[in-house]
Design an enzyme around this catalytic site. Structure first.
Site, PDB file in Angstrom:
ATOM      1  N   HIS A  72       0.843  -1.194   0.000  1.00 15.96           N
ATOM      2  CA  HIS A  72       0.000   0.000   0.000  1.00 15.96           C
ATOM      3  C   HIS A  72       0.876   1.242   0.000  1.00 15.96           C
ATOM      4  O   HIS A  72       1.858   1.313   0.727  1.00 15.96           O
ATOM      5  CB  HIS A  72      -0.903   0.028   1.244  1.00 15.96           C
ATOM      6  N   TYR A 195      -8.765   5.379   8.130  1.00 15.20           N
ATOM      7  CA  TYR A 195      -8.828   5.749   9.543  1.00 15.20           C
ATOM      8  C   TYR A 195      -9.862   6.865   9.655  1.00 15.20           C
ATOM      9  O   TYR A 195      -9.666   7.933   9.070  1.00 15.20           O
ATOM     10  CB  TYR A 195      -7.471   6.261  10.048  1.00 15.20           C
ATOM     11  N   PRO A 288      -3.359  -0.295  19.491  1.00 19.49           N
ATOM     12  CA  PRO A 288      -3.229  -0.789  18.123  1.00 19.49           C
ATOM     13  C   PRO A 288      -3.186   0.290  17.033  1.00 19.49           C
ATOM     14  O   PRO A 288      -2.655   0.034  15.954  1.00 19.49           O
ATOM     15  CB  PRO A 288      -4.453  -1.686  17.940  1.00 19.49           C
ATOM     16  N   LYS A 292       1.776  -0.625  15.267  1.00 17.92           N
ATOM     17  CA  LYS A 292       3.209  -0.643  15.569  1.00 17.92           C
ATOM     18  C   LYS A 292       3.667  -1.886  16.334  1.00 17.92           C
ATOM     19  O   LYS A 292       4.872  -2.178  16.373  1.00 17.92           O
ATOM     20  CB  LYS A 292       3.591   0.596  16.388  1.00 17.92           C
ATOM     21  N   TYR A 378       4.661   6.246  10.316  1.00 14.07           N
ATOM     22  CA  TYR A 378       3.841   5.086   9.968  1.00 14.07           C
ATOM     23  C   TYR A 378       4.662   4.101   9.137  1.00 14.07           C
ATOM     24  O   TYR A 378       4.639   2.889   9.380  1.00 14.07           O
ATOM     25  CB  TYR A 378       2.604   5.549   9.183  1.00 14.07           C
TER      26      TYR A 378
HETATM   27  C1  DHB Z   1      -4.739  -3.087  11.592  1.00 16.09           C
HETATM   28  C2  DHB Z   1      -4.642  -2.765  12.902  1.00 16.09           C
HETATM   29  C3  DHB Z   1      -4.258  -1.497  13.251  1.00 16.09           C
HETATM   30  O1  DHB Z   1      -4.163  -1.153  14.521  1.00 16.09           O
HETATM   31  C4  DHB Z   1      -3.961  -0.541  12.311  1.00 16.09           C
HETATM   32  O2  DHB Z   1      -3.595   0.693  12.696  1.00 16.09           O
HETATM   33  C5  DHB Z   1      -4.043  -0.879  11.001  1.00 16.09           C
HETATM   34  C6  DHB Z   1      -4.437  -2.157  10.647  1.00 16.09           C
HETATM   35  C7  DHB Z   1      -5.160  -4.445  11.190  1.00 16.09           C
HETATM   36  O3  DHB Z   1      -5.375  -5.288  12.069  1.00 16.09           O
HETATM   37  O4  DHB Z   1      -5.334  -4.694  10.011  1.00 16.09           O
END
Ligand code: DHB
Length: 385
Positions: A72, A195, A288, A292, A378
């Site tokens: 991506h 997001y 999450p 990371k 990121y």
């Molecule tokens: C996923 C989890 C995340 O916390 C994130 O920021 C992006 C993707 C995932 O599980 O796909």
């Protein structure tokens, strides 16, 4: 039994460490309380950052990742009425890959480089501050066993025994919300992750493959997934992700997994005590948002494998001596980034917070400096950052 490095925990951190050490000619044995099937089937994060992909590829673990993973260029950030794409490749020259932790785990098991003793109980770490540390445990047939080593690596997560064997300082932040996560057998409704900030709470549209979607909703702490029938989940996702906004549609499908994830920031310092070194979730937990956790674990074991190879093969204790400080520099960067993404995107119920969040989102999506800051964190940190 004797080995050079005794590794506690056969998740991605422990297995990758064993794999990298083996490439440096260093022997290790991994002990794991769970069964191989259990460890392999846990649903975890799904995004690999640039340096993780590079490391796995250099370690000979990139074949399926490159064939089945999806590269991506960036992500979408949105709030009601607006959606903006941040292109990490344009901003930093680096991309991210959608490839589940479950798949990384399968590749590590398939590589077969780690000698793993599964389903052990009563693991105890002994004499870690001496030159002769060892583990004791009970194997699955009920026999007591002892594993002597030159070094012990604690890769056993936040529930394992290793972190308790390090006299440490803890830094912690809890958040007043959790995530309800689902896996669904439906093609993602987006080409790259979305997001979404929304007054009802955060939502994230992620994916695992062209036919499997992974989505999350911010929910209050203590939420019972039973209170969220499938239709309620899809309705709320549609609202928060902006179904109908500029013609975009969220396609629902059969939900195959539903679970609530807590959100916590936690850092334990130092990451070393004598001959015990911690890596991954044993030393730190991130919320999450920003994906990371796995990437930090990969960066830890990359540094640790180099440090242990220098120490045990070249008699150079320098990198092992600075391992904790070196790893923590990146850990704190990612701890800050995860906290920042989390607090920028989750509804707190406070109107002032909401206005600050929207202002921050507008800045990140309209200023090249703002966008590049997010993109660099990121997608773009070097392993040794
Ligand atoms: C996923 C989890 C995340 O916390 C994130 O920021 C992006 C993707 C995932 O599980 O796909």
């Amino acid at each position: 039994m004797r080995t050079e490095v005794a590794i506690v925990g056969a998740g991605p951190a422990g297995l990758l460490l064993a794999h990298l050490l083996a490439r440096g000619g260093i022997s290790s044995v991994v002990v794991e309380t769970r069964s191989q099937d259990y460890v392999a089937s846990r649903i975890r994060a799904g995004i690999l950052e640039h340096s993780s992909v590079e490391l796995l590829t250099e370690a000979g673990l990139g074949e399926r990742l490159h064939a089945e993973g999806h590269e991506h260029r960036g992500v979408y950030l949105q709030w009601p009425g607006e959606r903006h794409h941040l292109d990490f490749v344009d901003l930093t020259g680096r991309s991210v890959w959608v490839y589940g932790q479950t798949e990384v785990q399968k590749d590590l098991v398939a590589a077969g480089t780690a000698e793993v003793v599964y389903e052990v109980t009563d693991t105890v770490l002994h004499d870690v501050a001496t030159d002769a540390p060892y583990l004791t445990y009970t194997d699955k047939s009920g026999r007591s066993a002892r594993l002597d080593a030159q070094v012990i690596a604690g890769c056993d997560g936040s529930f394992g025994p290793s972190r308790h064997a390090v006299p440490a300082h803890h830094y912690e932040r809890t958040y007043p919300y959790s995530w309800l996560g689902i896996l669904a057998d439906v093609a993602p409704s987006t080409d790259e992750l979305i997001y979404a900030w929304h007054p009802n709470g955060f939502a994230l549209h992620s994916m695992r493959s062209p036919t499997v979607s992974r989505l999350y909703l911010q929910v209050p702490n203590g939420t019972d997934p039973g209170d969220w029938p499938d239709q309620r989940i899809w309705d709320e996702l549609a609202t928060r992700l902006g179904h109908g906004q500029d013609g975009w549609k969220l396609t629902p499908g059969p939900i195959t997994d539903k679970s609530v994830l807590p959100m916590r920031s936690y850092v334990q310092t130092p990451m070393r005590h004598g001959r015990l070194f911690l890596a991954g979730d044993a030393a730190h937990i991130v919320p999450p948002t920003g994906a990371k956790g796995l990437n930090l674990a990969i960066a830890d074991v990359a540094l640790l494998s180099r440090a242990l190879t220098a120490w045990l093969r070249e008699n150079n204790a320098g990198p092992a001596g600075s391992y904790s400080d070196d790893a923590l520099r990146r850990v704190w960067r990612c701890t800050h980034f995860s906290w920042w993404m989390t607090t920028m995107l989750h509804a707190s119920g406070d109107e002032f917070d909401a206005q600050l969040q929207l202002s921050q989102l507008r800045w990140v999506t309209s200023s090249e400096a703002g966008a590049r800051g997010l993109a660099e964190n990121y997608a773009g940190l070097d392993i040794g950052f």
